[in-house]
Design an enzyme around this catalytic site. Structure first.
Site, mmCIF file in Angstrom:
data_model
loop_
_atom_site.group_PDB
_atom_site.id
_atom_site.type_symbol
_atom_site.label_atom_id
_atom_site.label_comp_id
_atom_site.label_asym_id
_atom_site.label_seq_id
_atom_site.Cartn_x
_atom_site.Cartn_y
_atom_site.Cartn_z
ATOM 1 N N GLU A 81 -7.205 -5.202 1.731
ATOM 2 C CA GLU A 81 -5.670 -4.652 1.206
ATOM 3 C C GLU A 81 -5.770 -3.119 0.447
ATOM 4 O O GLU A 81 -6.845 -2.917 -0.112
ATOM 5 C CB GLU A 81 -4.979 -5.436 0.006
ATOM 6 C CG GLU A 81 -4.391 -6.528 1.567
ATOM 7 C CD GLU A 81 -2.833 -6.967 -0.061
ATOM 8 O OE1 GLU A 81 -1.910 -6.252 0.328
ATOM 9 O OE2 GLU A 81 -2.848 -8.328 0.159
ATOM 10 N N HIS A 127 0.118 0.354 7.548
ATOM 11 C CA HIS A 127 -1.337 -0.862 7.966
ATOM 12 C C HIS A 127 -1.425 -0.423 9.463
ATOM 13 O O HIS A 127 -1.542 0.399 10.058
ATOM 14 C CB HIS A 127 -0.371 -2.029 8.954
ATOM 15 C CG HIS A 127 -0.154 -3.046 7.651
ATOM 16 N ND1 HIS A 127 -0.431 -3.269 6.857
ATOM 17 C CD2 HIS A 127 1.245 -2.862 6.672
ATOM 18 C CE1 HIS A 127 0.015 -4.279 5.397
ATOM 19 N NE2 HIS A 127 1.060 -3.392 5.936
ATOM 20 N N GLY A 134 1.003 -7.236 5.784
ATOM 21 C CA GLY A 134 0.162 -7.164 7.143
ATOM 22 C C GLY A 134 0.329 -8.042 7.999
ATOM 23 O O GLY A 134 0.308 -7.764 9.758
ATOM 24 N N CYS A 194 -1.210 -11.743 3.197
ATOM 25 C CA CYS A 194 -0.415 -10.050 2.982
ATOM 26 C C CYS A 194 0.410 -10.281 3.899
ATOM 27 O O CYS A 194 0.568 -10.472 5.259
ATOM 28 C CB CYS A 194 -1.654 -8.932 3.533
ATOM 29 S SG CYS A 194 -0.760 -7.625 3.299
ATOM 30 N N CYS A 212 4.722 -5.433 -0.511
ATOM 31 C CA CYS A 212 4.037 -6.698 -0.359
ATOM 32 C C CYS A 212 5.260 -7.501 -0.656
ATOM 33 O O CYS A 212 6.260 -8.009 -1.157
ATOM 34 C CB CYS A 212 4.260 -6.666 -1.847
ATOM 35 S SG CYS A 212 2.454 -7.923 -1.599
#
Length: 277
Positions: A212, A163, A224, A221, A71
């Protein structure tokens, strides 16, 4: 249990340091503590642990009790936490992650506190089966996907976690609740997936909204944003240095051509500290 509530552009976490390993009941604990009505409230529960390979190790448990491999917003929070709390005096540290290995982190310090964190997020994974998807291809670019009677096109990228990047006309107004859940759990994605809805506004700027995996809609994110820039370069939409505007603020992302690594720069903030009885 002592904790610190932190966020990266509104993507918020309960940070816990001082443990040697995750508690046995960490999944149920995360669900309880991350509940915004009956708990502290957060997108995830993050533990800072000892590492044999790096300066620190990070484990992230989503609000639904599942574990995230990586993350980007959480790693910036961890970096700020360890410096501001005297766990390191170095402005260049390494943090071990579950899915992306050891990552190098640079800290921009102002008045003795971390103001900005720049993270070497490593090389993106583009092979379809490795992301993972069920598609056996070297790259998965603008692949069709159908759900709920609507067809989208997605580009698949892993930044240590998976993703699915989808381009839409107006990302800030896109209906995440309608399309995020069926895409997250689509059969094309054997371990579910994070879904980014993106509008390109220039060669150096995109708007992004995210659903998410394990947390639902969040304000930002980091991984992301990295996946979005990789996807946008692969599709010829942007250059390699891009400002990604999320609901919680902006991240600067660079996909470096010389080493193929993705670099993310952005803030992290402390909200408050407390004790769980």
């Amino acid at each position: 249990m002592q904790f610190t509530k932190m966020h990266g552009l509104g993507n918020d976490f309960i940070i816990v340091a001082g443990e040697q390993e995750l508690p046995a009941d960490v999944s149920s604990l995360a669900e309880k503590l991350c509940n915004r009505y009956f708990g502290i409230g957060a997108d995830g529960l993050v533990y800072i642990l000892p590492s044999e390979r790096a300066d620190f190790r990070m484990r992230i448990i989503n609000s639904d009790g599942s574990e995230a491999e990586q993350c980007g917003n959480a790693i910036r929070c961890v970096a700020k936490y360890v410096f501001d709390n005297g766990m390191t005096q170095s402005e260049e540290i390494t943090i071990e992650t579950l899915g992306a290995g050891v990552q190098k982190v640079q800290l921009l310090v102002e008045n003795g506190r971390v103001a900005t964190v720049r993270v070497d997020m490593g090389e993106p994974v583009l092979e379809g089966l490795q992301v993972p998807t069920t598609i056996d291809a070297d790259v998965v670019v603008m692949h069709p996907i159908e759900t709920g009677g609507r067809e989208f096109s997605f580009t698949a990228v892993s930044m240590g976690n998976p993703h699915c990047v989808i381009y839409v006309d107006d990302a800030p107004q896109f209906d995440l609740q309608a399309w995020g859940p069926p895409l997250e759990t689509h059969p094309l994605f054997p371990r579910k997936i994070n879904v980014e809805f993106v509008t390109v506004t220039s060669r150096s700027h995109v708007d992004m909204r995210v659903w998410e995996r394990g947390a639902g809609p969040t304000l930002a994110c980091g991984t992301g944003a990295c996946a979005t820039v990789v996807s946008s370069v692969l599709n010829g939409f942007t250059d390699r240095i891009v400002t990604v505007s999320l609901k919680g603020g902006d991240l600067l992302i660079e996909w470096n051509e010389s080493d193929n690594h993705v670099y993310m720069s952005g803030p992290a903030e402390v909200v408050y500290t407390g004790t769980v009885q």
